[in-house]
Design an enzyme around this catalytic site. Sequence first.
Site, short mmCIF file in Angstrom:
data_model
loop_
_atom_site.label_atom_id
_atom_site.label_comp_id
_atom_site.label_asym_id
_atom_site.label_seq_id
_atom_site.Cartn_x
_atom_site.Cartn_y
_atom_site.Cartn_z
N HIS A 19 129.79 -30.01 -6.54
CA HIS A 19 130.25 -31.51 -6.01
C HIS A 19 131.48 -31.78 -6.41
CE1 HIS A 19 125.97 -32.92 -7.43
NE2 HIS A 19 126.04 -32.98 -6.25
N LYS A 43 113.29 -41.23 -5.69
CA LYS A 43 113.24 -39.90 -6.26
C LYS A 43 112.50 -39.81 -7.44
CE LYS A 43 116.67 -37.03 -3.47
NZ LYS A 43 117.83 -36.20 -3.90
N ARG A 93 125.29 -25.97 1.26
CA ARG A 93 125.45 -24.72 0.47
C ARG A 93 125.21 -23.54 1.27
NH1 ARG A 93 122.60 -27.51 -4.46
NH2 ARG A 93 121.53 -28.33 -2.36
N SER A 131 121.78 -30.10 -8.97
CA SER A 131 121.74 -30.90 -10.05
C SER A 131 120.32 -30.62 -10.74
CB SER A 131 121.78 -32.26 -9.66
OG SER A 131 123.22 -32.61 -9.27
O1 PNS Z 1 122.53 -35.90 -3.46
P1 PNS Z 1 121.43 -36.56 -2.54
O2 PNS Z 1 120.47 -36.91 -3.50
O3 PNS Z 1 120.95 -35.26 -1.54
O4 PNS Z 1 121.97 -37.60 -1.59
C1 PNS Z 1 121.10 -38.22 -0.69
C2 PNS Z 1 121.81 -39.33 -0.03
C3 PNS Z 1 122.10 -40.33 -1.26
C4 PNS Z 1 122.91 -39.08 0.85
C5 PNS Z 1 120.58 -40.06 0.93
O5 PNS Z 1 119.50 -40.42 0.21
C6 PNS Z 1 121.01 -41.46 1.34
O6 PNS Z 1 122.08 -41.84 2.26
N1 PNS Z 1 120.41 -42.46 0.80
C7 PNS Z 1 120.59 -43.93 1.18
C8 PNS Z 1 119.44 -44.44 2.21
C9 PNS Z 1 119.68 -44.15 3.77
O7 PNS Z 1 120.80 -44.49 4.27
N2 PNS Z 1 118.59 -43.46 4.13
C10 PNS Z 1 118.68 -42.72 5.55
C11 PNS Z 1 119.42 -41.69 5.63
S1 PNS Z 1 119.25 -40.72 6.99
#
Ligand code: PNS
Length: 168
Positions: A19, A43, A93, A131
């Site tokens: 990150h 999650k 990645r 993570s």
């Molecule tokens: O690091 P992560 O957990 O892979 O991040 C995922 C994240 C936070 C980018 C994604 O879950 C997100 O944007 N969540 C907010 C809700 C949302 O907008 N969902 C629709 C995305 S298509």
Amino acid sequence: MKNIRAIYPGSFDPLTNGHLDLIERGSKIFDELIVAILCNAEKDAPLFSVAERMDMLEEMVRRYGNVQVDTFDGLLVDYAQRKDAKAVLRGIRAISDYEYELRMALLNRKLAPQIETVFMMPAEAYSYVSSRLVKEVCQLGGSVRDLVPDLVEQRLLEKINGTAKPRG
Ligand code: PNS
């Protein structure tokens, strides 16, 4: 001159060197970068509270003059629009990340066509760091040195050994 503000969203539970590598790359190409921690992740229960994650991130991005840390809930694109951001930064990645990231980017584009998703690759050395694996290795007694910043390693050990001080 364009002044491009980008959002780098994620769970950051916890922040890894992968990150941080992306934050550094993002800070070089965008005028402003907001690292945004998702609050309402459905999650698995997070290891670190949002306040703890924010604290670690703020400490680690202090060296960059154009990077801020924030939290958000609800839709990412709504948050990005509230912040007047033009781009969302995500890291890829390996090819295994691509399908999920592509779906998310296309859905976000459907919701808010004016916001671009920009993918960047972290350094190869971090291509296997996540993570989830960091938490697993640390919880099972393995070393996560070189995978996370020293501060995060220390907080992980405190948390796992039950010696963490309450932070927010
Ligand atoms: O690091 P992560 O957990 O892979 O991040 C995922 C994240 C936070 C980018 C994604 O879950 C997100 O944007 N969540 C907010 C809700 C949302 O907008 N969902 C629709 C995305 S298509």
